[in-house]
Design an enzyme around this catalytic site. Structure first.
Site, short mmCIF file in Angstrom:
data_model
loop_
_atom_site.label_atom_id
_atom_site.label_comp_id
_atom_site.label_asym_id
_atom_site.label_seq_id
_atom_site.Cartn_x
_atom_site.Cartn_y
_atom_site.Cartn_z
N HIS A 103 0.84 -1.20 0.00
CA HIS A 103 0.00 0.00 0.00
C HIS A 103 0.87 1.24 0.00
CE1 HIS A 103 0.59 -1.46 4.10
NE2 HIS A 103 0.64 -0.20 4.49
N HIS A 161 0.98 5.16 1.08
CA HIS A 161 0.37 6.20 1.91
C HIS A 161 0.53 7.54 1.18
CE1 HIS A 161 0.48 3.95 5.90
NE2 HIS A 161 1.38 3.26 5.22
P1 AMP Z 1 1.74 0.18 7.33
O1 AMP Z 1 2.36 0.42 8.68
O2 AMP Z 1 2.48 0.88 6.23
O3 AMP Z 1 1.51 -1.29 7.06
O4 AMP Z 1 0.34 0.94 7.38
C1 AMP Z 1 -0.89 0.33 7.55
C2 AMP Z 1 -1.92 1.43 7.60
O5 AMP Z 1 -3.19 0.87 7.44
C3 AMP Z 1 -1.92 2.24 8.90
O6 AMP Z 1 -1.73 3.62 8.60
C4 AMP Z 1 -3.33 1.97 9.46
O7 AMP Z 1 -3.86 3.08 10.14
C5 AMP Z 1 -4.10 1.61 8.22
N1 AMP Z 1 -5.29 0.77 8.43
C6 AMP Z 1 -5.38 -0.35 9.16
N2 AMP Z 1 -6.63 -0.88 9.07
C7 AMP Z 1 -7.33 -0.06 8.26
C8 AMP Z 1 -8.67 -0.05 7.78
N3 AMP Z 1 -9.56 -0.98 8.13
N4 AMP Z 1 -9.05 0.94 6.96
C9 AMP Z 1 -8.18 1.93 6.62
N5 AMP Z 1 -6.90 1.96 7.01
C10 AMP Z 1 -6.48 0.99 7.84
#
Ligand code: AMP
Length: 123
Positions: free
Chosen positions: A109, A111
């Protein structure tokens, strides 16, 4: 803080959002990717762009994914410009990959973060 290094492909919350097993509110979708607002935003604007293809992390991407990776960046830029109105002031794109990158969800993903000036460098 714990991380989920062992979470399997297709079993992530993002994978379940793509299959409809998990509720989602996509702000954009096409045949290759979807985008949605981060549930825990770190700035006034914070959304994620994810491929439908279950690539675990950037470190696993291959030459085959070259066009897809470019598509994810351009889609995010379009959302930043047209929906979030933050392109003129600038924004940041972050990809956390693997344990040292503090990736917590093992479905690639991007950001997109903005809406205020961000600090640099971050830890
Ligand atoms: P990472 O640390 O790069 O794996 O980031 C994962 C991101 O996913 C974090 O910023 C979380 O806040 C976000 N996240 C987790 N669950 C959800 C969800 N159900 N909907 C939207 N964002 C999410």
């Amino acid at each position: 803080m714990a991380n989920n290094d062992e979470e399997a492909v297709g079993e992530t919350i993002f994978g379940r959002m793509l299959t409809g097993q998990e509720p989602s509110r996509f702000i954009y979708e096409d045949e290759q990717c979807v985008a949605f607002d981060d549930i825990n935003p770190t700035a006034p604007v914070h959304f994620l762009v994810i491929p439908r293809k279950p690539i675990r992390q950037l470190a696993d991407a291959t030459e085959e994914d070259q066009l897809l990776l470019g598509h994810l960046l351009l889609v995010g830029n379009r959302i930043a410009r047209e929906q979030k109105r933050m392109a003129a002031d600038g924004y940041r794109v972050v990809i956390n990959s693997g344990h040292n990158g503090f990736q917590t969800i093992y479905h690639l993903h991007l950001h997109f973060i903005g809406g205020r000036q961000l600090g640099w460098p971050f830890g």
